[in-house]
Write an enzyme that holds these catalytic residues in place. Structure first.
Site, PDB file in Angstrom:
ATOM      1  CB  SER A 143      40.030  45.746  42.319  1.00 24.98           C
ATOM      2  OG  SER A 143      40.802  46.914  42.155  1.00 24.98           O
ATOM      3  CE1 TYR A 156      38.425  46.396  37.130  1.00 22.50           C
ATOM      4  CE2 TYR A 156      38.956  47.651  39.099  1.00 22.50           C
ATOM      5  CZ  TYR A 156      39.210  46.590  38.256  1.00 22.50           C
ATOM      6  OH  TYR A 156      40.240  45.715  38.540  1.00 22.50           O
TER       7      TYR A 156
HETATM    8  N1  LIG Z   1      46.436  44.569  37.181  1.00 20.59           N
HETATM    9  C1  LIG Z   1      45.946  45.257  38.193  1.00 20.59           C
HETATM   10  O1  LIG Z   1      46.494  46.306  38.573  1.00 20.59           O
HETATM   11  C2  LIG Z   1      44.736  44.768  38.939  1.00 20.59           C
HETATM   12  C3  LIG Z   1      44.378  45.428  40.114  1.00 20.59           C
HETATM   13  C4  LIG Z   1      43.253  44.994  40.808  1.00 20.59           C
HETATM   14  C5  LIG Z   1      42.531  43.924  40.340  1.00 20.59           C
HETATM   15  N2  LIG Z   1      42.889  43.295  39.181  1.00 20.59           N
HETATM   16  C6  LIG Z   1      42.073  42.185  38.724  1.00 20.59           C
HETATM   17  O2  LIG Z   1      42.889  41.058  38.496  1.00 20.59           O
HETATM   18  C7  LIG Z   1      42.247  40.201  37.550  1.00 20.59           C
HETATM   19  C8  LIG Z   1      43.254  39.735  36.507  1.00 20.59           C
HETATM   20  O3  LIG Z   1      43.605  40.833  35.689  1.00 20.59           O
HETATM   21  P1  LIG Z   1      45.096  41.106  35.184  1.00 20.59           P
HETATM   22  O4  LIG Z   1      45.576  42.313  35.866  1.00 20.59           O
HETATM   23  O5  LIG Z   1      45.894  39.874  35.218  1.00 20.59           O
HETATM   24  O6  LIG Z   1      44.760  41.581  33.676  1.00 20.59           O
HETATM   25  P2  LIG Z   1      45.090  40.964  32.241  1.00 20.59           P
HETATM   26  O7  LIG Z   1      44.404  41.858  31.279  1.00 20.59           O
HETATM   27  O8  LIG Z   1      46.552  40.751  32.095  1.00 20.59           O
HETATM   28  O9  LIG Z   1      44.366  39.530  32.287  1.00 20.59           O
HETATM   29  C9  LIG Z   1      42.970  39.402  32.260  1.00 20.59           C
HETATM   30  C10 LIG Z   1      42.619  38.143  31.470  1.00 20.59           C
HETATM   31  O10 LIG Z   1      41.187  38.011  31.468  1.00 20.59           O
HETATM   32  C11 LIG Z   1      40.801  37.595  30.155  1.00 20.59           C
HETATM   33  N3  LIG Z   1      39.414  37.971  29.876  1.00 20.59           N
HETATM   34  C12 LIG Z   1      38.915  39.202  29.605  1.00 20.59           C
HETATM   35  N4  LIG Z   1      37.611  39.120  29.330  1.00 20.59           N
HETATM   36  C13 LIG Z   1      37.261  37.817  29.431  1.00 20.59           C
HETATM   37  C14 LIG Z   1      36.052  37.116  29.253  1.00 20.59           C
HETATM   38  N5  LIG Z   1      34.916  37.733  28.882  1.00 20.59           N
HETATM   39  N6  LIG Z   1      36.045  35.763  29.436  1.00 20.59           N
HETATM   40  C15 LIG Z   1      37.194  35.114  29.762  1.00 20.59           C
HETATM   41  N7  LIG Z   1      38.373  35.736  29.932  1.00 20.59           N
HETATM   42  C16 LIG Z   1      38.412  37.075  29.775  1.00 20.59           C
HETATM   43  C17 LIG Z   1      41.769  38.328  29.228  1.00 20.59           C
HETATM   44  O11 LIG Z   1      41.811  37.741  27.943  1.00 20.59           O
HETATM   45  C18 LIG Z   1      43.070  38.211  30.008  1.00 20.59           C
HETATM   46  O12 LIG Z   1      43.777  37.046  29.652  1.00 20.59           O
HETATM   47  C19 LIG Z   1      41.065  41.006  36.992  1.00 20.59           C
HETATM   48  O13 LIG Z   1      39.871  40.580  37.612  1.00 20.59           O
HETATM   49  C20 LIG Z   1      41.393  42.429  37.401  1.00 20.59           C
HETATM   50  O14 LIG Z   1      40.233  43.227  37.521  1.00 20.59           O
HETATM   51  C21 LIG Z   1      43.977  43.699  38.472  1.00 20.59           C
END
Ligand SMILES: NC(=O)c1ccc[n+]([C@@H]2O[C@H](COP(=O)([O-])OP(=O)(O)OC[C@H]3O[C@@H](n4cnc5c(N)ncnc54)[C@H](O)[C@@H]3O)[C@@H](O)[C@H]2O)c1
Length: 276
Positions: A143, A156
């Site tokens: 991130s 985080y």
């Molecule tokens: N959205 C943002 O702004 C952002 C920014 C930086 C980093 N990220 C990172 O991107 C990645 C994807 O997140 P996203 O934004 O698509 O969020 P999201 O919430 O849309 O998707 C995350 C997915 O992970 C799954 N998940 C959660 N806990 C789990 C577990 N214990 N085992 C298996 N699956 C699990 C959820 O069910 C969900 O489908 C994450 O690692 C997040 O930290 C997101």
């Protein structure tokens, strides 16, 4: 890796957001998929979207990435079902808003289990199989908070800084080995997904003058880049064999700012938090 046609990719957190869009874009390019998520409904939604690509094989598994045995079994099943595996996208992640003082050990273990150990298990369990293909990639999603810290994001931040260190060290080892396998660390800025809505926030934030309910809405407002654009950039970075990818102008600005003012940025972030 020159293209994704007839390759096999495993994706964690494939039931929503970035993971779901990675699945769709890879399917469009003829890549077979082994998908997992803890959320059965989300995974079913992704499978539905993939019906438009009958030429690829899709397998799914409901699992918790913080469960080492489950990830180990899934890696073995992936190779059994698909014959090989070229890529693992360690993408599943969760967020926690809390002060250090107010965070329970249960919540800390929960987020570290998913955001850090989940990435470690996915990497270690898939790596030996990926190496057998001599044409593979490990993609770990950190991130912008893996490069800069933020009040109420200590847990985080800790997991995402850890993913960065783990992935960069792995990349150096892979470079030395010349195994045909590479790794990429991804640092997205705000991506329009469910991450904020699914976040755990607790009342300890009130000691910093923040309202947990309002914070989720504020956090959500900063998520601007569409997940399909994030997925497109990630796949492009894999094909270009990049080591690090920052997604979004917000990520690039914050990264430049912390390079120029490695301690000063912390004061500004604290001031900005107070004004929220
Ligand atoms: N959205 C943002 O702004 C952002 C920014 C930086 C980093 N990220 C990172 O991107 C990645 C994807 O997140 P996203 O934004 O698509 O969020 P999201 O919430 O849309 O998707 C995350 C997915 O992970 C799954 N998940 C959660 N806990 C789990 C577990 N214990 N085992 C298996 N699956 C699990 C959820 O069910 C969900 O489908 C994450 O690692 C997040 O930290 C997101």
């Amino acid at each position: 890796m020159k293209n994704f046609k007839n390759k096999v990719a495993a994706i964690t957190g494939a039931g929503s957001g970035i993971g779901q869009q990675l699945a769709v874009l890879l399917a469009q390019q003829g890549c077979h998929l082994s998908l997992s998520d803890i959320n059965e409904k989300g995974l079913a939604q992704t499978t539905e979207l993939l019906k438009a690509y009958p030429e690829i094989t899709v397998t799914t598994k409901v699992l918790d990435v913080s469960n080492r045995d489950a990830v180990k079994q899934w890696a073995q099943d992936t190779v059994e079902d698909h014959g090989s595996v070229n890529m693992i996208f360690n993408n599943a992640g969760v967020a926690l808003g809390s002060t250090v003082e107010g965070a329970s050990y249960e919540d800390l273990e929960w987020i570290v289990g998913i955001n850090f150990w989940g990435v470690v298990y996915g990497t270690k369990e898939f790596l030996p199989f990926i190496k057998q293909t001599k044409d593979g990639h490990i993609i770990n999603i950190s991130s912008i908070f893996g490069l800069t810290s933020q009040p109420t994001q200590s847990a985080y931040n800790a997991t995402k800084f850890a993913v960065r260190g783990f992935t960069e060290s792995l990349r150096q080892e892979l470079d030395i080995e010349k195994s045909g396998v590479s790794s990429l660390c991804v640092h997205p800025g705000g991506i329009r997904t469910n991450i904020a809505k699914a976040a755990k926030m607790n009342d300890s934030m009130k000691s910093l003058g923040m309202d947990p309910g309002k914070s989720i809405k504020q956090f959500d407002k900063f998520l601007r880049t569409p997940p399909e654009e994030a997925a497109r950039q990630i796949l492009n970075a894999v094909l270009k064999d990049k080591r690090r990818l920052l997604i979004g102008a917000d990520a690039r600005i914050v990264d430049s700012f912390q390079r120029l003012f490695p301690t000063g940025y912390q004061r500004i972030a604290a001031l900005a938090t107070k004004m929220m």
